[in-house]
Design an enzyme around this catalytic site. Sequence first.
Site, PDB file in Angstrom:
ATOM      1  CG  ASP A 241      32.562  22.773   8.272  1.00 34.54           C
ATOM      2  OD1 ASP A 241      33.102  23.046   7.198  1.00 34.54           O
ATOM      3  OD2 ASP A 241      32.554  23.534   9.236  1.00 34.54           O
ATOM      4  CB  THR A 242      28.899  19.491   3.444  1.00 33.69           C
ATOM      5  OG1 THR A 242      29.968  19.522   2.517  1.00 33.69           O
ATOM      6  CG2 THR A 242      27.578  19.598   2.701  1.00 33.69           C
ATOM      7  CB  VAL A 243      25.321  22.859   6.516  1.00 36.44           C
ATOM      8  CG1 VAL A 243      26.502  23.510   7.220  1.00 36.44           C
ATOM      9  CG2 VAL A 243      24.876  23.717   5.328  1.00 36.44           C
TER      10      VAL A 243
END
Length: 427
Positions: A241-243
Amino acid sequence: MEYPISAAEERQPPLPPKPGPAPGCPPHDGQQRPHSSAAGFVLVHAGAGYHSESKAKEYKHVCKRACQRAVEKLKAGAMAVEAVTAALVELEDSPFTNAGMGSNLNLSGEIECDASIMDGKSLHFGAVGALSGIKNPVLVANRLLQEAQKGKLSAGRIPPCFLVGKGAYHWAVHHGIPPCPSDKMATKFSLSAYKRNKRKMELAERAESEYKQTKKRRQSSENGGLVDPSPRRDDDSGCLDTVGAIVVDGDGNVAAAVSSGGLAMKHPGRVGQAAHYGCGCWAENACNLNPYSTAVSTSGCGEHLMRTVLARECSAAIQAENAHQALLDTMQHKFISSPFLASEDCVLGGVIVLRCCRCVETQPPQDLQALLVEFLWSHTTESMCVGYMSAQDGKAKTHISRLPPGAVAGQSLAIEGGVCRLGSLAD
C-alpha cells in the site's frame, strides 16, 4: 458536484464537453483569468493491495484527512504542487499506511522510503529512493523540485532531481529538513508485520529445502502436498500500500505525488516505482497537442509498475475522448497483459487518475469558463482505498474499492470514478 461511476454496472461516464482553452496555457484572448482560491480538486489513495475490514475505518479516515489538508491549501490560494505535498504529509504520518512513519521494514529490519512529486505546470520532478532517517520523504522530493526550478548551480552544474540513500539524507538535512531516527519511524504495526514475515520466510525456506530433498529422493517434479514456499499473506494489510495524491488547483494546474516504504522484506537498497520517473506519478498541464491536463499516481508491486512505466502510459491514454475506456484498455493491455510482464502470472498494481479541461459556460456570461474534472481509479489488487474532495465540498468522500466476487487478484481489474464540475473561475 460529483457524479459517481460504477464499473459493476458497466456504465460509461458522461463524455465531457469539448475542451476550451487548456488549463495552464493562456486563454485565446491573451488575458489571464482571475484565480479562484475556492476552486480545486484532490483525489488520494492509501494504496492498492489488501485492506482488511478491521482497519477499513482507519484507512478511510486518513484519506479524509489528507483530502482536507489539500483543500485547506487550495482555499488559501496555494498551487497544486503545494496542496499535493500537504496531502502526502498527512498520508505519510499515519501509522496505518506504508509510507513515512510505519513503513515496511526491509530484510535488515530497517526503514528505507521512496517518494516522488511532479508539477504539471513546470514539468519539474523530484524524487528520493532508499531514504532513511527522514519522517516525510515527500518533503525532500518537493524540495528537490523547488531547487531545480531555480536553475543551475554554481559553475553551471545541473541540480539533481533524484537522490538516494545517504546522499539524499545529507542533502535533506543540509536544506533544513529535520532528521528522524529510523527506530522512531517504526510502529507496533510495522514491527509486528516484520516479525511475522520473518517467521514466514524462515518457514518457507525450510519447506522449500525439504521439498527439494523430497523431490530429489522421489525424482518427481510434483509438489507432493508440501507447503507453498510463497504463501499469500491474507493478514498483511501493508504489503503493497504505497500512498499517493493528485490535485488540480483553481488555475487548472495539476500535480501528482507518491510515497512508499516499499515491499515488505525487500532487499536493502531496493528502490521501487514510487521514486522512478514516469512510474510512480505523472502530472502534465494541457498545452499544444494535449487538450487535457492529466495527473496520475500509482501503487502496487513496484517492479511491475516500473517495467510498464504505468503512470506515464495512463497519462497518455486518457487524452482519448473516452477516459474510462482508455484507462480500462491500458490496465488490461499495457499492464495485466503487457509483454514486459509476460513471465508474471499475477500482475499487481493500481492507479488514480484525473484529467481536466475548461469548458465554456452555457449560461451568461458565456465568456467565463468552468473546470471539468474526470477522476478514476483502477486496480488489479484485492482492494484499493481512495478519497476525494473538491474545494466546494463540505467533507471528503472515501471508498475501499474491491475486486468483484470471483475475480482473481493479479488477473482481473476493477475501475470506478466520477465527474466533478468546478465553478467558473470568477465564482
